[in-house]
Enzyme design. Structure first.
Site, mmCIF file in Angstrom:
data_model
loop_
_atom_site.group_PDB
_atom_site.id
_atom_site.type_symbol
_atom_site.label_atom_id
_atom_site.label_comp_id
_atom_site.label_asym_id
_atom_site.label_seq_id
_atom_site.Cartn_x
_atom_site.Cartn_y
_atom_site.Cartn_z
ATOM 1 N N ASP A 170 0.877 -1.168 0.000
ATOM 2 C CA ASP A 170 0.000 0.000 0.000
ATOM 3 C C ASP A 170 0.914 1.217 0.000
ATOM 4 O OD1 ASP A 170 -1.696 2.090 0.431
ATOM 5 O OD2 ASP A 170 -2.643 1.253 2.223
ATOM 6 N N TYR B 20 -6.434 16.132 -5.304
ATOM 7 C CA TYR B 20 -5.652 15.443 -6.340
ATOM 8 C C TYR B 20 -4.738 16.453 -7.037
ATOM 9 C CZ TYR B 20 -4.644 12.823 -10.646
ATOM 10 O OH TYR B 20 -4.014 12.201 -11.715
ATOM 11 N N ALA C 268 -1.994 17.460 -4.699
ATOM 12 C CA ALA C 268 -0.990 16.395 -4.499
ATOM 13 C C ALA C 268 -0.055 16.312 -5.702
ATOM 14 C CB ALA C 268 -1.691 15.057 -4.269
HETATM 15 P P1 NDP Z 1 -5.251 3.043 -12.866
HETATM 16 O O1 NDP Z 1 -6.412 3.367 -12.007
HETATM 17 O O2 NDP Z 1 -5.457 2.359 -14.157
HETATM 18 O O3 NDP Z 1 -4.178 2.197 -12.007
HETATM 19 C C1 NDP Z 1 -3.788 2.676 -10.757
HETATM 20 C C2 NDP Z 1 -2.602 1.885 -10.264
HETATM 21 O O4 NDP Z 1 -2.186 2.424 -8.996
HETATM 22 C C3 NDP Z 1 -2.932 0.425 -10.039
HETATM 23 O O5 NDP Z 1 -1.806 -0.353 -10.366
HETATM 24 C C4 NDP Z 1 -3.216 0.364 -8.540
HETATM 25 O O6 NDP Z 1 -2.920 -0.916 -7.960
HETATM 26 C C5 NDP Z 1 -2.232 1.393 -8.016
HETATM 27 N N1 NDP Z 1 -2.656 1.933 -6.726
HETATM 28 C C6 NDP Z 1 -3.789 2.628 -6.433
HETATM 29 N N2 NDP Z 1 -3.835 2.904 -5.127
HETATM 30 C C7 NDP Z 1 -2.739 2.350 -4.562
HETATM 31 C C8 NDP Z 1 -2.234 2.260 -3.242
HETATM 32 N N3 NDP Z 1 -2.885 2.793 -2.186
HETATM 33 N N4 NDP Z 1 -1.069 1.617 -3.042
HETATM 34 C C9 NDP Z 1 -0.407 1.074 -4.081
HETATM 35 N N5 NDP Z 1 -0.829 1.109 -5.346
HETATM 36 C C10 NDP Z 1 -1.994 1.739 -5.580
HETATM 37 O O7 NDP Z 1 -4.492 4.433 -13.054
HETATM 38 P P2 NDP Z 1 -3.690 5.075 -14.288
HETATM 39 O O8 NDP Z 1 -2.828 4.073 -14.923
HETATM 40 O O9 NDP Z 1 -4.634 5.846 -15.095
HETATM 41 O O10 NDP Z 1 -2.814 6.152 -13.483
HETATM 42 C C11 NDP Z 1 -1.443 5.974 -13.196
HETATM 43 C C12 NDP Z 1 -0.885 7.315 -12.748
HETATM 44 O O11 NDP Z 1 -1.092 8.272 -13.772
HETATM 45 C C13 NDP Z 1 -1.570 7.880 -11.494
HETATM 46 O O12 NDP Z 1 -0.588 8.469 -10.657
HETATM 47 C C14 NDP Z 1 -2.493 8.952 -12.056
HETATM 48 O O13 NDP Z 1 -2.745 9.971 -11.142
HETATM 49 C C15 NDP Z 1 -1.701 9.425 -13.243
HETATM 50 N N6 NDP Z 1 -2.512 10.074 -14.258
HETATM 51 C C16 NDP Z 1 -3.521 9.381 -14.906
HETATM 52 C C17 NDP Z 1 -4.314 10.017 -15.837
HETATM 53 C C18 NDP Z 1 -5.431 9.321 -16.550
HETATM 54 O O14 NDP Z 1 -6.228 9.995 -17.226
HETATM 55 N N7 NDP Z 1 -5.561 8.010 -16.469
HETATM 56 C C19 NDP Z 1 -4.082 11.438 -16.173
HETATM 57 C C20 NDP Z 1 -2.994 12.053 -15.468
HETATM 58 C C21 NDP Z 1 -2.248 11.387 -14.556
HETATM 59 P P3 NDP Z 1 -4.056 -2.101 -7.911
HETATM 60 O O15 NDP Z 1 -4.376 -2.435 -9.334
HETATM 61 O O16 NDP Z 1 -3.390 -3.222 -7.191
HETATM 62 O O17 NDP Z 1 -5.219 -1.520 -7.191
#
Ligand code: NDP
Length: 251
Positions: free
Chosen positions: A61, A157, A160
């Site tokens: 986490d 968000y 952050a």
């Molecule tokens: P997804 O929701 O597709 O995936 C999120 C990932 O983060 C998963 O692997 C999840 O793990 C992991 N995660 C979430 N919470 C936790 C936690 N508490 N501890 C550890 N791992 C965690 O997200 P995206 O691929 O879209 O996003 C990836 C990054 O890109 C993020 O930082 C997001 O803010 C950023 N971003 C995304 C955009 C978008 O439009 N998609 C735009 C701009 C930035 P698990 O699968 O095990 O839950």
């Protein structure tokens, strides 16, 4: 871009942008630590799809400092080092201001700062301590366009991610003497699980934010991450690279 003999930790690699990064690093020769939190099945699928050998899963986490430290230790000890950290794990929650109680507001800030900012900061700290003793390395932080444009439906968000940008710049300065290169990417909308609900509700409006008439694919973010993590890009340290299809231009 050649990552042969490099060990790369991608947080949040079970899905979305992190999965695309893991795959592209592996295609370019890296051994990848595929980090996940709750979605073991998806993480297994990421791992199984990686070309090459020597990859492994790590669970933590990211909001839990002790688990972050254990994650980095597991990678360095069990894989034999750590050359690149991609701080990608994150969450986005829609929390329109008018709908929130004070308790909701507090919870919104707490989870966003813990997950999207402190998680990345703690992973960077633990990784940098290792890199300082092993000749350096690279940290790429996955930020967001929202840090610059504002996030009216998720203010914590946006804050952050703005904090992540400032952290990237500060660490770029602090860690350069140790040959640690720190950069960030700031994507606009990307087609992942995070965007799915929004795409279903207002996909046309989201696509029209860019003059390209679409949102990004995860692989487009991954390519930039690999470039920033590759040899020969040292002077990009401190850079925050917009990947938003000209949807939000800043000078
Ligand atoms: P997804 O929701 O597709 O995936 C999120 C990932 O983060 C998963 O692997 C999840 O793990 C992991 N995660 C979430 N919470 C936790 C936690 N508490 N501890 C550890 N791992 C965690 O997200 P995206 O691929 O879209 O996003 C990836 C990054 O890109 C993020 O930082 C997001 O803010 C950023 N971003 C995304 C955009 C978008 O439009 N998609 C735009 C701009 C930035 P698990 O699968 O095990 O839950």
């Amino acid at each position: 871009m050649d990552f042969t003999d490099k060990i790369v930790l991608v947080t949040g690699a079970s899905r979305g942008i992190g999965r695309a990064c893991a795959r592209l690093f592996a295609e370019h020769g890296a051994r990848v630590a595929v980090h996940y939190h709750a979605n073991r099945t998806a993480a297994d699928e990421t791992l199984a799809a990686l070309p090459g050998s020597g990859h492994r899963l790590v669970r933590a986490d990211i909001a839990n400092p002790a688990e972050v430290q254990a994650m980095v230790n597991a990678v360095t000890e069990q894989m034999g080092g750590l050359h690149v950290l991609v701080n990608n794990a994150g969450i986005y929650e829609k929390r329109p201001f008018a709908d929130l109680s004070y308790d909701d507001w507090l919870a919104h800030w707490h989870v966003n700062i813990q997950t999207n900012l402190l998680g990345a900061a703690n992973a960077a700290f633990c990784t940098a301590r290792h890199m300082m003793q092993h000749g350096g390395g690279r940290i790429v932080n996955v930020s967001s366009r929202g840090a610059f444009r504002g996030e009216p439906d998720s203010p914590a968000y946006g804050a952050a991610k703005a904090g992540m940008n400032a952290m990237s710049q500060s660490l770029a300065k602090a860690l350069a003497p140790y040959n640690i290169i720190v950069t960030a990417v700031a994507p606009g909308w990307v087609e992942t699980d995070m965007a799915a609900e929004h795409l279903a509700q207002r996909g046309d409006e989201m696509r029209q934010q860019s003059p390209l008439g679409r949102i990004a694919q995860p692989e487009e973010i991954a390519r930039a991450v690999l470039f920033l993590a590759s040899e020969g890009t040292d002077f990009l340290t401190g850079a925050i690279v917009d990947i938003n299809g000209a949807s939000y231009l800043r000078t």
